[in-house]
Scaffold this motif. Structure first.
Motif, PDB file in Angstrom:
ATOM      1  N   ASP A   3      97.450  13.270 142.756  1.00 33.93           N
ATOM      2  CA  ASP A   3      99.115  14.030 142.063  1.00 33.93           C
ATOM      3  C   ASP A   3      98.954  13.588 140.774  1.00 33.93           C
ATOM      4  O   ASP A   3      99.952  13.786 140.107  1.00 33.93           O
ATOM      5  CB  ASP A   3     100.091  13.149 142.987  1.00 33.93           C
ATOM      6  CG  ASP A   3      99.064  13.823 144.191  1.00 33.93           C
ATOM      7  OD1 ASP A   3      98.427  14.489 144.505  1.00 33.93           O
ATOM      8  OD2 ASP A   3      99.813  13.623 145.337  1.00 33.93           O
ATOM      9  N   GLY A   4      98.554  12.368 140.643  1.00 28.84           N
ATOM     10  CA  GLY A   4      98.893  12.009 138.871  1.00 28.84           C
ATOM     11  C   GLY A   4      98.074  12.497 138.247  1.00 28.84           C
ATOM     12  O   GLY A   4      98.991  13.274 136.667  1.00 28.84           O
ATOM     13  N   LYS A   5      97.253  12.955 138.038  1.00 27.84           N
ATOM     14  CA  LYS A   5      96.559  13.947 137.201  1.00 27.84           C
ATOM     15  C   LYS A   5      97.220  15.394 136.795  1.00 27.84           C
ATOM     16  O   LYS A   5      97.584  15.825 136.176  1.00 27.84           O
ATOM     17  CB  LYS A   5      95.121  14.647 137.610  1.00 27.84           C
ATOM     18  CG  LYS A   5      94.184  13.501 136.980  1.00 27.84           C
ATOM     19  CD  LYS A   5      92.837  13.235 137.107  1.00 27.84           C
ATOM     20  CE  LYS A   5      91.726  12.679 136.604  1.00 27.84           C
ATOM     21  NZ  LYS A   5      90.804  12.792 137.259  1.00 27.84           N
ATOM     22  N   LYS A   6      98.046  15.673 138.201  1.00 34.18           N
ATOM     23  CA  LYS A   6      98.371  17.265 138.544  1.00 34.18           C
ATOM     24  C   LYS A   6      99.697  17.056 137.125  1.00 34.18           C
ATOM     25  O   LYS A   6     100.605  18.133 137.104  1.00 34.18           O
ATOM     26  CB  LYS A   6      98.921  17.593 139.748  1.00 34.18           C
ATOM     27  CG  LYS A   6      98.457  17.776 140.853  1.00 34.18           C
ATOM     28  CD  LYS A   6      98.040  18.961 141.589  1.00 34.18           C
ATOM     29  CE  LYS A   6      96.706  18.698 142.731  1.00 34.18           C
ATOM     30  NZ  LYS A   6      97.348  19.009 144.448  1.00 34.18           N
ATOM     31  N   MET A   7     100.614  15.545 137.730  1.00 42.94           N
ATOM     32  CA  MET A   7     102.145  15.647 137.205  1.00 42.94           C
ATOM     33  C   MET A   7     102.144  15.160 135.799  1.00 42.94           C
ATOM     34  O   MET A   7     102.424  16.040 134.845  1.00 42.94           O
ATOM     35  CB  MET A   7     103.083  14.804 137.436  1.00 42.94           C
ATOM     36  CG  MET A   7     102.758  14.701 139.355  1.00 42.94           C
ATOM     37  SD  MET A   7     103.188  13.337 140.097  1.00 42.94           S
ATOM     38  CE  MET A   7     105.249  12.677 139.520  1.00 42.94           C
ATOM     39  N   GLU A  12     108.238   7.305 132.430  1.00 47.07           N
ATOM     40  CA  GLU A  12     107.624   7.462 133.433  1.00 47.07           C
ATOM     41  C   GLU A  12     106.158   8.166 133.525  1.00 47.07           C
ATOM     42  O   GLU A  12     105.135   7.693 134.009  1.00 47.07           O
ATOM     43  CB  GLU A  12     108.360   8.968 134.240  1.00 47.07           C
ATOM     44  CG  GLU A  12     107.745   8.710 134.895  1.00 47.07           C
ATOM     45  CD  GLU A  12     109.126   9.905 136.234  1.00 47.07           C
ATOM     46  OE1 GLU A  12     108.047  11.257 137.143  1.00 47.07           O
ATOM     47  OE2 GLU A  12     109.750   9.910 136.519  1.00 47.07           O
ATOM     48  N   GLU A  13     105.741   8.617 131.971  1.00 44.11           N
ATOM     49  CA  GLU A  13     104.897   9.242 131.931  1.00 44.11           C
ATOM     50  C   GLU A  13     103.459   7.933 131.221  1.00 44.11           C
ATOM     51  O   GLU A  13     102.765   8.024 132.141  1.00 44.11           O
ATOM     52  CB  GLU A  13     105.137  10.434 130.331  1.00 44.11           C
ATOM     53  CG  GLU A  13     102.998  10.828 130.130  1.00 44.11           C
ATOM     54  CD  GLU A  13     103.559  12.471 129.142  1.00 44.11           C
ATOM     55  OE1 GLU A  13     102.503  12.047 128.001  1.00 44.11           O
ATOM     56  OE2 GLU A  13     104.941  12.540 129.535  1.00 44.11           O
ATOM     57  N   ALA A  14     103.879   7.368 130.985  1.00 49.58           N
ATOM     58  CA  ALA A  14     103.111   6.029 130.158  1.00 49.58           C
ATOM     59  C   ALA A  14     102.398   5.506 131.555  1.00 49.58           C
ATOM     60  O   ALA A  14     102.112   5.144 132.199  1.00 49.58           O
ATOM     61  CB  ALA A  14     104.440   5.088 128.922  1.00 49.58           C
ATOM     62  N   LEU A  15     104.150   5.343 132.273  1.00 50.59           N
ATOM     63  CA  LEU A  15     104.125   3.833 133.759  1.00 50.59           C
ATOM     64  C   LEU A  15     103.155   5.209 134.329  1.00 50.59           C
ATOM     65  O   LEU A  15     101.467   4.329 135.111  1.00 50.59           O
ATOM     66  CB  LEU A  15     104.877   3.886 134.134  1.00 50.59           C
ATOM     67  CG  LEU A  15     105.122   3.224 135.179  1.00 50.59           C
ATOM     68  CD1 LEU A  15     104.515   2.375 135.786  1.00 50.59           C
ATOM     69  CD2 LEU A  15     106.409   3.623 136.274  1.00 50.59           C
ATOM     70  N   GLU A  58      99.504  16.964 133.601  1.00 54.47           N
ATOM     71  CA  GLU A  58      99.213  18.544 133.534  1.00 54.47           C
ATOM     72  C   GLU A  58      97.847  18.412 132.632  1.00 54.47           C
ATOM     73  O   GLU A  58      98.297  18.621 131.061  1.00 54.47           O
ATOM     74  CB  GLU A  58      99.930  18.931 133.430  1.00 54.47           C
ATOM     75  CG  GLU A  58     101.194  19.740 134.253  1.00 54.47           C
ATOM     76  CD  GLU A  58     102.311  20.542 133.659  1.00 54.47           C
ATOM     77  OE1 GLU A  58     102.791  20.821 132.053  1.00 54.47           O
ATOM     78  OE2 GLU A  58     103.952  20.957 134.098  1.00 54.47           O
ATOM     79  N   GLY A  59      97.061  17.719 132.580  1.00 48.10           N
ATOM     80  CA  GLY A  59      95.936  17.675 131.393  1.00 48.10           C
ATOM     81  C   GLY A  59      95.997  17.147 130.615  1.00 48.10           C
ATOM     82  O   GLY A  59      95.102  16.514 128.991  1.00 48.10           O
TER      83      GLY A  59
END
Length: 843
Positions: A581-585, A556-559, A587-588
């Motif tokens: 929203d993707g950047k929030k998920m 999921e993170e790579a996608l 987390e830096g």
């Protein structure tokens, strides 16, 4: 046959609403022109402005000719008809307001007039037949004083000392008056404790003090009448003193009214008191004048409580601002601020103008305007050089309003509206106008009184001659007639509805709800169905990333990193939502960089990332791409997500489908709880009207608890949906933003606009405007309306019931003048204080 539309404000600059009578005049004038088959107010609006739709024959008339004719007709109407909103001091009570209203309507050229007991006057007049100066002189002859006045274009202005002509005054949207009309220390905005016209040698409460002295003399005189050793003349002298103090203001009003050819209750009360004295009933006459005077004084005092709640709105805006120019700061009057100026707002001080934050961060208490109890955080705009005066969708965190209170940090504000056009100024003006709009119940009671009062006078005259038929002296017939006169006076009826409307409008304004008069106040309380726009009303109005579905072996993170990297190149609103929203998920986490963006209009995008070709888009994108189409299983997953109300994006890396991203315009956090509360208070049907497809509509409706969802509707179909609802439910309210929903709102029983603060269109088009963009304010507004409706009904029952009981009681001798006046004044005070309960209304 062809059609063309022209904005109404272009043709009639002074007209604020398409419901104005000048619009009707313009339509009649235009429909008489050859080639124009039909002219009407268009269902849709252009940039929030109402439009006229012209149906024309192109063989007979051209577009240029239509434009020319329409502009000329509009200019003629603007030149001919004037609109005024005036704040007066000197209106004593509801009956006096009605007298002044009738006198204004008697002026040749005055077409429409509405006067309230609070002193607000709304006028429409023919400029060829009369003008403001003439109207002002007529008001002056009635011992009334103009405190503030305005045209439809500006807010209320204090009268200035000037000798300009009428045209010059109108061009400035304010009117001058004689020097004596300018008030120094007392003004409407100041909210006096008691109207000055009842003042005197003992100050503003002279009438109340006189009434108390009258009561004391009456009580002492009555007590001494039982002491045998004290001569009768002592009690008589005290009664005469009670007559003087109790009858002073009553006689003053009566003489002034009769001298001008009027005939009022004050005169009738005075006649009844003199009649009692002639008959030797000094104590009863003194009691009548004492109670009538005390009742009037308390009525004025009580009504002033409601007036002060509205007048307090004017005090919200500071009179000066700290203007920053060339690095220097100077204090100037807010009327000198221009669009684009920068003002400095110090900690814990009021903000002086509508604007955007350009420097500094702080929290702002917006309760005075929007009713929000929690301060709102404010940050500077990204582009401080931009002109925001023409921008409609300024973010809440960047925008500030005049009259709101800054928190603990200094801010610099760029002015986007002049003082007279600020949200607060418009709110004050609209609330004042709301007072002049009569409710259905008030119109009914006014009509009833027109027949009732002459009937009572005929009855009283008939009773005066009862001694000719019945074996009794004239004195007995006269006494009975006077008792009936007191009993039948419709004072309580006259004030029962206006007092409730005034209190209701004042209470609503205090909580950030603008109710435009008695009709919407009453109607909102009886609605059984609510229709809602979806986007921005029931939902947040901006898409959010709701699901990330990997396909195959990818995590999921790579996608998500791939999606954010590619969408970062796009300016599309959905792309921005994915990145935000993707950047929030993530987390830096470090995001790779994509290149070579290519957009496929309406279908998706293509880009290069770390040597791979990435595609992101809807199913249509892959239909025409190549033979590597998504499998049935993938298509089914996409369809399932879309069926749940999501907008989907399918991701492909080279030839492999790697995942699905779903976004949704999510329901407001408060939506479900608010709709549940509305259901509890008896709203039977709650319907969502939306242009989105039916599947999306059904998904949102199921999540938040709506009874119906009607999807795939065009703006004109929303109007038809409202008409269909009205057939089934009779009373329907439409809730929207007041811009795109204006036609549907206009066709509903009550149009309710959300987030009206900062939206001129929403303020003008809605019957009820929720200043804050908060759905949870709706139950409060409906609850207040129901309470107001209940209080109006109670007041009507009390006022009519008392009259119905007292008239036969006095005719048959069961009640004397003393009893009649006690009950009469008691019922008047009862309805006023009952109405004032609305000022303390809570959810």
């Amino acid at each position: 046959m062809k059609k063309i539309q022209i904005k109404i404000p272009v043709l009639l600059p002074q007209v604020a609403s398409e419901k104005d009578t000048c619009v009707e005049r313009l339509i009649k004038a235009l429909e008489a022109k050859d080639g124009l088959e039909r002219v009407h107010v268009a269902d849709e609006e252009a940039n929030g402005a109402p439009q006229l739709c012209f149906h024309y024959d192109p063989d007979k008339i051209s577009i240029d000719r239509i434009q020319s004719i329409a502009e000329r007709a509009g200019a003629e109407i603007t030149k001919k008809y004037g609109h005024l909103l005036i704040k007066l001091s000197g209106i004593r009570h509801t009956r006096h307001a009605r007298q002044i209203e009738n006198k204004l309507l008697d002026i040749e050229g005055v077409l429409e007039a509405s006067v309230t007991a609070a002193g607000m006057v709304r006028l429409e007049f023919d400029k060829n037949e009369t003008n403001f100066d003439f109207i002002a002189k007529k008001l002056e002859k009635e011992d009334l004083e103009i405190e503030e006045s305005s045209t439809n274009e500006g807010g209320l202005n204090k009268p200035a000392k000037s000798s300009e002509n009428l045209e010059q005054k109108e061009s400035k949207q304010q009117f001058s008056e004689k020097d004596k009309h300018a008030k120094d220390s007392e003004s409407y905005a100041g909210g006096e404790e008691h109207a000055h016209e009842h003042g005197g040698i003992l100050g503003k409460n002279t009438e109340l003090i006189f009434a108390i002295i009258s009561g004391a003399l009456l009580g002492i005189g009555f007590g001494l009448s039982f002491v045998e050793s004290i001569p009768e003349w002592v009690s008589l002298a005290l009664y005469i003193g009670a007559y003087f103090f109790g009858g002073y203001f009553t006689a003053k009003e009566a003489i002034e009214t009769v001298a001008k050819g009027g005939f009022e209750i004050d005169f009738l009360m005075l006649v009844a008191a003199i009649g009692a004295a002639i008959l030797g009933e000094w104590a009863e006459g003194a009691l009548l004048l004492f109670l009538f005077s005390l009742g009037h004084a308390l009525e004025h005092y009580a009504m002033n409580k409601a007036r002060k709640s509205i007048a307090a709105l004017s005090d919200l805006a500071p009179k000066t601002a700290l203007l920053k120019k060339d690095g220097l700061t100077e204090e100037v009057g807010i009327e000198k601020l221009s669009i684009g100026d920068t003002i400095v707002v110090r900690p814990n001080s009021k903000i002086s103008a509508d604007g955007v934050v350009v420097k500094g961060e702080s929290s702002v208490n917006q309760a005075p305007i929007t009713g929000e109890s929690v301060p709102v955080d404010k940050v500077p705009v990204e582009d401080t050089a931009k002109d925001y005066s023409k921008v409609d969708d300024i973010k809440a965190e960047n925008r500030v309003f005049s009259g709101t209170i800054n928190g603990n940090n200094t801010m610099e504000i760029k002015v986007i509206k002049e003082a007279r056009d600020s949200t607060l100024s418009r709110l004050v003006k609209l609330v004042n106008e709301a007072q002049t709009q009569k409710s259905p119940t008030q119109l009914l009671t006014d009509k009833f009184e027109r027949y009732f009062v002459p009937s009572v006078l005929i009855l009283v005259v008939t009773l005066l001659f009862a001694f000719l038929v019945i074996d009794e002296p004239f004195s007995a017939s006269f006494y009975r007639a006077m008792a009936v006169l007191v009993a039948a006076s419709p004072c309580a009826l006259a004030i029962s509805t206006p007092s409730a409307v005034l209190s209701g409008v004042a209470r609503a304004a205090k909580s950030g709800v603008l109710i435009k008069g008695g009709r919407p106040l009453e109607d909102l309380g009886v609605i059984t169905a609510l229709a809602f726009d979806k986007t921005g009303t029931l939902t947040e109005g901006k898409p959010k990333l709701t699901q990330v579905v990997p396909l195959g072996d990818i995590q999921e993170e790579a996608l998500l990193k791939i999606a954010v990297a590619v969408e970062n190149l796009s300016e599309h609103p959905l792309a921005k939502a994915v990145v935000r929203d993707g950047k929030k998920m993530l987390e830096g986490s470090e995001i790779p960089e994509a290149f070579n963006l290519e957009a496929v209009l309406g279908k998706g995008i293509k880009a290069s990332l770390e040597g791979d070709t990435i595609y992101i888009g809807n199913l249509d994108l892959y239909e025409g791409l190549n033979d590597m189409k998504p499998s049935e299983e993938i298509v089914e997953k996409v369809r399932d997500l879309e069926g749940g109300g999501n907008t989907t994006m399918l991701l492909r890396k080279n030839e492999e489908y790697i995942g699905i991203i779903a976004l949704m315009d999510t329901p407001r956090e408060a939506a479900k709880a608010t709709l549940s509360e509305l259901k509890k208070i008896g709203i039977k049907r709650m319907i969502m009207l939306t242009g989105d497809n039916q599947k999306v509509a059904d998904a949102v409706a199921k999540e938040i608890g709506l009874t119906d969802a009607w999807g795939s509707l065009l703006p004109e179909e929303k109007v038809e949906a409202i008409k269909k609802l009205k057939e089934k439910e009779s009373k329907v309210a439409m809730v929207g933003d007041g811009v795109n929903d204006a036609p549907a709102m206009a066709n509903s029983t009550v149009g309710i606009a959300m987030g009206a603060a900062g939206s001129d269109v929403a303020l003008e088009t809605a019957d009820i405007a929720l200043m804050a963009d908060k759905l949870e304010t709706l139950p409060f507004a409906i609850g207040l309306s129901r309470k107001a409706k209940a209080i109006i009904k109670q007041n009507l029952w009390v006022s009519l019931g008392i009259v119905a009981l007292l008239i036969p009681a006095t005719i048959f001798g069961f009640a004397n003048i003393g009893v009649a006046v006690v009950i009469h004044e008691g019922s008047t005070l009862l309805v006023v204080f009952n109405a004032l309960r609305l000022l303390a209304y809570k959810k």
